[in-house]
Scaffold this active site. Structure first.
Site, PDB file in Angstrom:
ATOM      1  CB  SER A   1      37.180  86.188  75.168  1.00  0.00           C
ATOM      2  OG  SER A   1      36.125  86.564  74.317  1.00  0.00           O
TER       3      SER A   1
ATOM      4  CG  ASP B   1      31.594  80.145  75.681  1.00  0.00           C
ATOM      5  OD1 ASP B   1      30.697  80.951  75.370  1.00  0.00           O
ATOM      6  OD2 ASP B   1      32.784  80.273  75.332  1.00  0.00           O
TER       7      ASP B   1
ATOM      8  CG  HIS C   1      32.790  83.619  76.596  1.00  0.00           C
ATOM      9  ND1 HIS C   1      33.567  82.936  75.694  1.00  0.00           N
ATOM     10  CD2 HIS C   1      33.132  84.913  76.462  1.00  0.00           C
ATOM     11  CE1 HIS C   1      34.325  83.798  75.035  1.00  0.00           C
ATOM     12  NE2 HIS C   1      34.078  85.004  75.490  1.00  0.00           N
TER      13      HIS C   1
END
Length: 455
Positions: free
Chosen positions: A177, A379, A432
């Site tokens: 991320s 995601d 994610h």
């Protein structure tokens, strides 16, 4: 590279590494039955001027051959998300038992698909104010992504000074991320430090990025992703593309472009109720914090949600565990560090100075480092299309063309390898971030890559 990349050297050469760390091995953890079946160490390392930033870490030996296996520094995203996320929910050797919360201390169990099976891993709470890391002065609580990167470099130097047995191990930096932003910067800083002779020499070999934030235009790919997943119609996608001219970020849209704004409103309506970290999972709201819920209510809430799985039910357990007095004593958390622990602290005094790290990837490609970049293909937070776009922007030759990779004979995703020693992979059904959703597939992916095998 930007001049700001080099200002840390003057500071670094003046820093004293002696007495800068405090560590301790932990053999038992509250919530886990019996002694830990792996080596766990926690501690603080002081960085910045006067060591006013105290960074907390968890270190776990490789369960195979810690003397020779790679050493990896793992950074969680946010910025401001605790490394407990990586340790307990993604790639570490323990996890919470998936049972309804009953008011007692959550139980921990072993995870069979831990990346520590073949790698020594340091899980670091960074930047300052993340997890159990803290500042000793108000000034030290301010940070940005360049300072974050310098602190990480200083941390690993000081950590290696007190763990000299790992100084020759192949070293990697990994994360997911938001950490996709500082990791290339940190890698560049380490490389620069090695080149000018800063000690200790760090035996860096490459980096690993999952669902990584990389450049500002990534948000533009959400609409392309939504169309590909059937969340918006082809007609709306085409109208959006033409009316907004491919730019969908609110700060860049002309307020007089009424057609674009109307199309964006239709788009937002279509995705309302979509769980963006993994678009196939049920929508569970915008918060995971249990602070608003009395302890005795969570199990009742879980029963009310029993018609579908809500991943937040598991992440809430971390709040009860990390805020337990016995757990903090076992982890050797300093009482002056923080008050209530939260998984992701979005109230940090933090700014992003460099928001496009593609130039860093390009520069690192000339230094023969290996890299693994992967995306959960469900995601929507950082869509796989955006990651593929910036990799393509680097302009390197494809040496292993797009193909499937498999686990137990089943397609686990798709992969492509480039002449700059970068491997890209999608994780089929991953969100994610991918290891949280597809632990076995990601374990196999990393194991093959770290051992130098094709996916």
């Amino acid at each position: 590279m930007p001049n700001i990349m080099y200002r840390f050297f003057i500071i670094s050469l003046c820093l004293c590494v002696a007495n800068s760390t405090s560590t301790g091995r932990i053999k038992y953890l509250p919530g886990f039955q019996g002694p830990l079946p792996f080596y766990l160490e926690t501690g603080y390392v002081g960085v910045d001027v006067n060591e006013d930033v105290q960074l907390f870490y968890y270190f776990i030996h490789s369960e195979s051959n810690p003397k020779d296996d790679p050493l990896m520094l793992w950074l969680t995203g946010g910025p401001g998300c605790s490394s407990i996320s990586g340790l307990l929910f993604e790639i570490g050797p323990i996890e919470f038992e998936a049972v309804a919360y009953n008011g007692s201390l959550p139980s921990l169990i072993s995870r069979s698909r831990s990346w520590t099976k073949m790698t020594n891993i340091i899980f670091l709470d960074i930047p300052v104010g993340t997890g159990f890391s803290y500042a000793r002065t108000a000034h030290a609580s301010c940070s940005n992504n360049i300072l974050y990167s310098e602190h990480a470099y200083e941390f690993i130097r000081k950590w290696l000074e007190s763990h000299m047995e790992f100084i020759s191990n192949p070293f990697y930096i990994g994360g997911d991320s938001y950490s996709g932003n500082p990791i290339p910067i940190i890698t560049q800083i380490i490389s620069n430090g090695n080149e000018i002779g800063i000690k200790p020499y760090i035996n860096i070999k490459g980096y690993v990025l999952g669902n990584p934030l990389t450049f500002p235009e990534e948000d533009n790919y959400k609409i392309r992703f939504a169309n590909g997943m059937g969340l918006i119609s082809d007609e709306l996608y085409k109208s959006l593309f033409h009316s907004c001219q491919g730019e969908y970020r609110s700060d860049y849209i002309n307020p007089d472009n009424v057609e674009c704004l109307q199309n964006l409103a239709l788009y937002e309506k279509c995705i309302d109720g979509i769980q963006q970290p993994q678009v196939l999972e049920p929508y569970c709201g915008d918060t995971e914090s249990p602070i608003k819920l009395p302890r005795q209510m969570l199990s009742k809430e879980r029963r009310l949600l029993s018609a579908f799985y809500c991943r937040f039910d598991e992440t809430r357990l971390a709040y009860y565990w990390a805020n337990d007095v016995g757990v903090r004593e076992a982890l050797r958390i300093r009482k002056e560090s923080i008050g209530t622990w939260i998984r992701c602290n979005y109230d940090l005094n933090f700014t992003t100075i460099v928001d496009d790290v593609r130039p860093y990837h390009l520069n690192l490609s000339n230094k023969d480092y290996r890299s693994l970049v992967y995306s959960g293909d469900h995601d929507m937070v950082i869509p796989h299309q955006s990651t593929q776009a910036w990799i393509k922007d680097l302009g390197y030759i494809v040496i292993d063309q797009w193909r499937s990779w498999k686990v137990h004979g089943q397609i686990a995703g798709y992969t492509e390898t480039y002449s700059n020693r970068m491997t890209y992979a999608t994780v089929k059904g991953g969100g994610h971030t991918a290891p949280e959703y597809k632990p076995e597939e990601c374990f196999v992916m990393f194991k093959r890559w770290i051992h130098g095998q094709p996916l």
